[in-house]
Design a protein around this motif. Structure first.
Motif, PDB file in Angstrom:
ATOM      1  N   PRO A   5      -7.138 -26.585   3.794  1.00 24.25           N
ATOM      2  CA  PRO A   5      -7.055 -27.980   4.250  1.00 24.25           C
ATOM      3  C   PRO A   5      -6.434 -28.909   3.207  1.00 24.25           C
ATOM      4  N   MET A   6      -6.766 -28.654   1.937  1.00 19.04           N
ATOM      5  CA  MET A   6      -6.223 -29.486   0.881  1.00 19.04           C
ATOM      6  C   MET A   6      -4.713 -29.297   0.747  1.00 19.04           C
ATOM      7  N   ALA A   7      -4.255 -28.064   0.916  1.00 19.53           N
ATOM      8  CA  ALA A   7      -2.815 -27.796   0.857  1.00 19.53           C
ATOM      9  C   ALA A   7      -2.077 -28.539   1.970  1.00 19.53           C
ATOM     10  N   ALA A   8      -2.678 -28.553   3.166  1.00 22.27           N
ATOM     11  CA  ALA A   8      -2.053 -29.264   4.288  1.00 22.27           C
ATOM     12  C   ALA A   8      -1.999 -30.764   4.020  1.00 22.27           C
ATOM     13  N   GLU A   9      -3.079 -31.324   3.455  1.00 22.93           N
ATOM     14  CA  GLU A   9      -3.091 -32.761   3.162  1.00 22.93           C
ATOM     15  C   GLU A   9      -2.129 -33.108   2.036  1.00 22.93           C
ATOM     16  N   LEU A  10      -2.042 -32.221   1.046  1.00 22.71           N
ATOM     17  CA  LEU A  10      -1.072 -32.430  -0.032  1.00 22.71           C
ATOM     18  C   LEU A  10       0.348 -32.459   0.514  1.00 22.71           C
ATOM     19  N   GLU A  11       0.650 -31.565   1.438  1.00 27.42           N
ATOM     20  CA  GLU A  11       1.975 -31.526   2.062  1.00 27.42           C
ATOM     21  C   GLU A  11       2.258 -32.832   2.804  1.00 27.42           C
ATOM     22  N   THR A  12       1.259 -33.316   3.529  1.00 28.81           N
ATOM     23  CA  THR A  12       1.427 -34.572   4.279  1.00 28.81           C
ATOM     24  C   THR A  12       1.644 -35.752   3.338  1.00 28.81           C
ATOM     25  N   LEU A  13       0.846 -35.818   2.280  1.00 28.58           N
ATOM     26  CA  LEU A  13       0.998 -36.910   1.311  1.00 28.58           C
ATOM     27  C   LEU A  13       2.362 -36.879   0.648  1.00 28.58           C
ATOM     28  N   ALA A  14       2.792 -35.694   0.232  1.00 33.40           N
ATOM     29  CA  ALA A  14       4.096 -35.569  -0.425  1.00 33.40           C
ATOM     30  C   ALA A  14       5.212 -35.996   0.524  1.00 33.40           C
ATOM     31  N   ASN A  15       5.110 -35.606   1.789  1.00 38.20           N
ATOM     32  CA  ASN A  15       6.125 -36.011   2.760  1.00 38.20           C
ATOM     33  C   ASN A  15       6.155 -37.520   2.941  1.00 38.20           C
ATOM     34  N   LYS A  16       4.978 -38.154   2.939  1.00 37.97           N
ATOM     35  CA  LYS A  16       4.931 -39.606   3.087  1.00 37.97           C
ATOM     36  C   LYS A  16       5.571 -40.309   1.898  1.00 37.97           C
ATOM     37  N   VAL A  17       5.325 -39.785   0.692  1.00 32.85           N
ATOM     38  CA  VAL A  17       5.947 -40.376  -0.500  1.00 32.85           C
ATOM     39  C   VAL A  17       7.464 -40.237  -0.440  1.00 32.85           C
ATOM     40  N   VAL A  18       7.928 -39.060  -0.040  1.00 28.97           N
ATOM     41  CA  VAL A  18       9.373 -38.821   0.067  1.00 28.97           C
ATOM     42  C   VAL A  18       9.980 -39.736   1.118  1.00 28.97           C
ATOM     43  N   ASP A  19       9.357 -39.798   2.296  1.00 29.69           N
ATOM     44  CA  ASP A  19       9.905 -40.621   3.385  1.00 29.69           C
ATOM     45  C   ASP A  19       9.919 -42.102   3.006  1.00 29.69           C
ATOM     46  N   PHE A  20       8.839 -42.560   2.360  1.00 28.43           N
ATOM     47  CA  PHE A  20       8.778 -43.961   1.954  1.00 28.43           C
ATOM     48  C   PHE A  20       9.881 -44.277   0.950  1.00 28.43           C
ATOM     49  N   ALA A  21      10.067 -43.387  -0.031  1.00 26.73           N
ATOM     50  CA  ALA A  21      11.095 -43.611  -1.050  1.00 26.73           C
ATOM     51  C   ALA A  21      12.494 -43.612  -0.435  1.00 26.73           C
ATOM     52  N   LYS A  22      12.739 -42.688   0.492  1.00 27.12           N
ATOM     53  CA  LYS A  22      14.052 -42.653   1.144  1.00 27.12           C
ATOM     54  C   LYS A  22      14.297 -43.927   1.943  1.00 27.12           C
ATOM     55  N   HIS A  23      13.246 -44.404   2.621  1.00 27.24           N
ATOM     56  CA  HIS A  23      13.382 -45.648   3.383  1.00 27.24           C
ATOM     57  C   HIS A  23      13.682 -46.823   2.457  1.00 27.24           C
ATOM     58  N   LYS A  24      13.004 -46.851   1.306  1.00 29.16           N
ATOM     59  CA  LYS A  24      13.250 -47.932   0.345  1.00 29.16           C
ATOM     60  C   LYS A  24      14.650 -47.840  -0.244  1.00 29.16           C
ATOM     61  N   VAL A  25      15.155 -46.610  -0.415  1.00 26.28           N
ATOM     62  CA  VAL A  25      16.536 -46.458  -0.900  1.00 26.28           C
ATOM     63  C   VAL A  25      17.506 -47.107   0.080  1.00 26.28           C
ATOM     64  N   GLU A  26      17.302 -46.832   1.366  1.00 25.37           N
ATOM     65  CA  GLU A  26      18.174 -47.435   2.379  1.00 25.37           C
ATOM     66  C   GLU A  26      18.078 -48.955   2.350  1.00 25.37           C
ATOM     67  N   GLU A  27      16.855 -49.481   2.192  1.00 29.21           N
ATOM     68  CA  GLU A  27      16.681 -50.927   2.136  1.00 29.21           C
ATOM     69  C   GLU A  27      17.367 -51.524   0.913  1.00 29.21           C
ATOM     70  N   GLU A  28      17.206 -50.876  -0.248  1.00 33.27           N
ATOM     71  CA  GLU A  28      17.785 -51.408  -1.475  1.00 33.27           C
ATOM     72  C   GLU A  28      19.314 -51.328  -1.463  1.00 33.27           C
ATOM     73  N   VAL A  29      19.842 -50.240  -0.879  1.00 37.14           N
ATOM     74  CA  VAL A  29      21.305 -50.133  -0.766  1.00 37.14           C
ATOM     75  C   VAL A  29      21.847 -51.244   0.131  1.00 37.14           C
ATOM     76  N   ALA A  30      21.144 -51.481   1.251  1.00 38.24           N
ATOM     77  CA  ALA A  30      21.562 -52.565   2.142  1.00 38.24           C
ATOM     78  C   ALA A  30      21.448 -53.917   1.444  1.00 38.24           C
ATOM     79  N   ALA A  31      20.366 -54.102   0.664  1.00 34.80           N
ATOM     80  CA  ALA A  31      20.199 -55.356  -0.071  1.00 34.80           C
ATOM     81  C   ALA A  31      21.286 -55.525  -1.126  1.00 34.80           C
ATOM     82  N   ALA A  32      21.656 -54.416  -1.783  1.00 34.71           N
ATOM     83  CA  ALA A  32      22.718 -54.481  -2.793  1.00 34.71           C
ATOM     84  C   ALA A  32      24.044 -54.880  -2.147  1.00 34.71           C
ATOM     85  N   ALA A  33      24.327 -54.300  -0.970  1.00 35.20           N
ATOM     86  CA  ALA A  33      25.563 -54.658  -0.273  1.00 35.20           C
ATOM     87  C   ALA A  33      25.550 -56.118   0.148  1.00 35.20           C
TER      88      ALA A  33
END
Length: 267
Positions: free
Chosen positions: A191-219
């Motif tokens: 169960p902990m491995a599954a939750e770790l996978e979910t948390l890691a995916n959320k961190v990755v997805d959030f960071a990618k979303h922020k990259v898109e926002e910051e690139v748009a803000a830079a433009a």
């Protein structure tokens, strides 16, 4: 044209005041206007560059977080492989190797998490990263429990003589140890491995979303900086034209008249 503009601003009195100024004062005014022109151009360039640079730095920071989050996810999966190796270990050397691998992957998780926390500004994502780090440590502790069970089982098997039978109490102990290992895997590490996978995916997805926002803000900031530079450039050009007209009407013409009068006196 200049006289009409001056009349609108202050009337004939202002015209007379300017006309009665000394040539040196008029030259100083023309020089000050030129300096103001250069200052406006420098300010426009520096402010535009600063805004774009800040936006680009924010985008780069988010890209770094996304990269570290992906590396953290890979390290967590490495820990899962290590736990599998622990459960399959048949000798103390194999068990030690698997334990060392889990420890190395856990160290990588801490290093990547620390790097993300240094540059992350989102309270939401910082909370995820902290939870991810703590849970990875708990997962490693669960792996240690499985390793301890496996170590005892390996020790029991090592004492078995070739083709010999084990006492009933030893067989009971083996069965209990196997049950405990399965229970820990089922109730703790899996169960902990599954939750770790979910948390890691959320961190990755959030960071990618922020990259898109910051690139748009830079433009957007770059476009705004270009627009501001264009406006300041037009104003500077108008100021330069006004300076030239000012010099012609308040310096060049009086100087020409003065030169002509002196030539007449000389003749």
């Amino acid at each position: 044209m200049l006289s009409r503009a001056l009349q609108i601003l202050g009337g004939n009195d202002m015209i007379r005041i300017i006309q009665n100024l000394r040539i040196g004062v008029k030259l100083a005014i023309a020089s000050a206007l030129s300096i103001l022109l250069v200052g406006l151009m420098i300010f426009s360039q520096m402010s535009g560059n600063a805004v774009v640079r800040r936006a680009n730095e924010a985008a780069i920071a988010q890209q770094t977080i996304a990269r570290d989050a992906i590396d953290t996810k890979a390290s967590i999966r490495g820990m899962q492989v290590g736990v599998r190796d622990v459960r399959l270990a048949m000798a103390p050397a194999d068990l030690q190797k698997a334990g060392d691998y889990i420890a190395a992957r856990l160290k990588s998780v801490h290093e990547f998490s620390d790097e993300m926390l240094k540059i992350s500004r989102s309270a939401e994502n910082r909370e995820r990263i902290g939870k991810l780090t703590g849970m990875a440590g708990d997962y490693a502790k669960g792996a240690e429990q499985i390793a301890a069970i496996r170590s005892e089982l390996i020790g029991i098997e090592a004492k078995r003589s070739a083709g010999g039978e084990l006492p009933a109490e030893v067989n009971s102990r083996i069965a209990k140890l196997n049950d405990d290992g399965i229970r820990i895997a089922r109730e703790v590490t899996l169960p902990m491995a599954a939750e770790l996978e979910t948390l890691a995916n959320k961190v990755v997805d959030f960071a990618k979303h922020k990259v898109e926002e910051e690139v748009a803000a830079a433009a957007q900031e770059m476009a705004s900086a270009e627009r501001n530079s264009l406006i300041i450039g037009v104003v500077a050009a108008l100021l330069l034209i006004a300076t030239c007209v000012f010099s012609v009407f308040t310096i060049a013409r009086p100087m020409s008249a003065l030169s002509a009068s002196m030539q007449e006196l000389a003749n």
